[in-house]
Design a protein around this motif. Structure first.
Motif, PDB file in Angstrom:
ATOM      1  N   LEU A 153      15.755 -62.916 -55.345  1.00 47.48           N
ATOM      2  CA  LEU A 153      16.350 -62.308 -56.533  1.00 47.48           C
ATOM      3  C   LEU A 153      17.554 -63.127 -57.006  1.00 47.48           C
ATOM      4  O   LEU A 153      18.276 -63.695 -56.184  1.00 47.48           O
ATOM      5  N   ARG A 209      11.709 -57.411 -46.853  1.00 45.30           N
ATOM      6  CA  ARG A 209      12.910 -56.989 -47.581  1.00 45.30           C
ATOM      7  C   ARG A 209      13.951 -58.108 -47.583  1.00 45.30           C
ATOM      8  O   ARG A 209      14.625 -58.329 -48.599  1.00 45.30           O
ATOM      9  N   HIS A 244      11.525 -57.353 -56.191  1.00 43.13           N
ATOM     10  CA  HIS A 244      11.770 -56.034 -55.604  1.00 43.13           C
ATOM     11  C   HIS A 244      10.677 -55.029 -55.974  1.00 43.13           C
ATOM     12  O   HIS A 244      10.627 -53.942 -55.399  1.00 43.13           O
ATOM     13  N   GLN A 245       9.791 -55.387 -56.909  1.00 47.79           N
ATOM     14  CA  GLN A 245       8.683 -54.508 -57.254  1.00 47.79           C
ATOM     15  C   GLN A 245       7.467 -54.717 -56.347  1.00 47.79           C
ATOM     16  O   GLN A 245       6.474 -54.005 -56.498  1.00 47.79           O
ATOM     17  N   ARG A 278      12.725 -60.702 -50.126  1.00 45.79           N
ATOM     18  CA  ARG A 278      12.955 -60.276 -51.506  1.00 45.79           C
ATOM     19  C   ARG A 278      14.402 -60.494 -51.932  1.00 45.79           C
ATOM     20  O   ARG A 278      14.666 -60.868 -53.075  1.00 45.79           O
ATOM     21  N   GLN A 279      15.350 -60.254 -51.021  1.00 43.45           N
ATOM     22  CA  GLN A 279      16.750 -60.477 -51.359  1.00 43.45           C
ATOM     23  C   GLN A 279      17.021 -61.943 -51.655  1.00 43.45           C
ATOM     24  O   GLN A 279      17.788 -62.271 -52.563  1.00 43.45           O
TER      25      GLN A 279
END
Length: 337
Positions: free
Chosen positions: A183, A176, A295-296, A179-180
């Motif tokens: 993006l 997580r 995020h997918q 992923r941040q």
């Protein structure tokens, strides 16, 4: 079916600016470098790291694209912006070889095995090596392009190394965080199963359809006329519809090489690049990929690409585990218009 190799650390090198990378990924496709280029980069970086005394093995790599600018212009159709080559040794004009170039802003995610990092009581060893790895990469070619200094500062532009040896919950929390950092952007994943589904669909009307027909069908936008329902011609006229709405952002991609013959002994083929390595003639192998927002993705394994080879069948492939372990929700998000 092969799966992503195990690893104990994840190295994230975010927001790399690459100038003049190779935009021609295969004899038939352009628009983004081939994954073979990034796997080759990971192996080259591993060799440089070991020469510098770092005990690290790069087993997989993931790529997230944040921005791109393909060097093309439109003259009836899109054409590459080509350079004028210097004169040859006789003073004549050298032949122009079409070379596609693209400027990129990408993040690279490396899956790493390092006993040295595992043995360290704290993260100081990994953090020190991370800076060295980032400096090494800055002096290397990335998909044929030059790596430029970062034009940003702050957390999103700093390299990160994460331990991947904890529980499944620890790894989920770590991903997580990854992923941040990635993006906004889009990650390329493999969707072999879409070719199988399209082939089954084509064979309902054309039993002699091949996998090549299925791949070509998915490599283009297919428009078809949908006539109005019987008796509704006046209230509901027919319309043209395409098949991209249910597919998402899918693209044809090269995924490795297939052998054209047997393996030749080192030095047996004249003018081979390396006279100490066995030689084999190959051709490009194609499949279908999909661009998804980070995020997918549910896990690091869905993002990472790794190599797989079978010398018996002569297949040397880049593989990705998104299609084999994606949740129904992730696939549903990817199929949105």
């Amino acid at each position: 079916m092969s799966t992503c190799p195990t690893f104990d650390h994840l190295v994230v090198l975010p927001r790399l600016r690459i100038q003049n990378a190779n935009a021609i990924s295969s004899p038939s496709i352009h628009g983004f470098p081939s994954m073979t280029a990034f796997l080759g980069l990971s192996w080259a970086l591993q060799r440089k790291a070991r020469q510098a005394g770092l005990d690290a093995s790069f087993v997989a790599v993931g790529v997230v694209c944040h921005d791109y600018q393909e060097q093309v212009y439109r003259e009836g159709r899109l054409r590459f912006c080509l350079t004028r080559n210097p004169l040859d040794k006789d003073g004549g004009t050298a032949a122009i070889v079409e070379e596609g170039r693209i400027h990129l802003c990408i993040s690279l995610v490396f899956a790493v095995r390092s006993p040295r990092w595992l043995a360290a009581p704290d993260r100081s060893s990994a953090e020190a090596d991370l800076k060295l790895l980032a400096d090494m990469l800055a002096g290397m070619r990335v998909a044929g392009g030059s790596c430029l200094p970062s034009d940003g500062e702050g957390r999103r532009h700093r390299p990160v190394v994460l331990s991947w040896t904890g529980t499944s919950d620890d790894r989920a929390d770590g991903f997580r965080r990854v992923r941040q950092l990635l993006l906004p952007g889009f990650a390329l994943v493999l969707r072999d199963e879409l070719v199988d589904a399209r082939l089954a669909e084509l064979r309902t009307t054309r039993p002699d359809s091949s996998r090549l027909d299925a791949w070509l069908s998915m490599s283009r936008v297919n428009w078809r006329w949908r006539p109005p329902a019987a008796g509704q011609e006046a209230a509901e006229p027919g319309s043209w519809q395409h098949d991209r709405k249910s597919l998402g952002w899918v693209v044809p991609i090269p995924v490795g090489y297939g052998a054209l013959g047997e393996v030749h002994a080192p030095g047996a083929v004249a003018k081979a690049r390396d006279a100490t390595t066995p030689f084999r003639f190959v051709e490009t192998v194609y499949s279908i990929g999909q661009w998804l927002a980070p995020h997918q993705l549910d896990s690091a394994e869905q993002l990472l690409w790794y190599s797989d080879h079978d010398r018996t069948t002569g297949l040397y492939r880049c593989r990705n585990d998104f299609g084999s372990n994606a949740s129904p929700q992730a696939i549903a998000w990817g199929d949105d218009d």
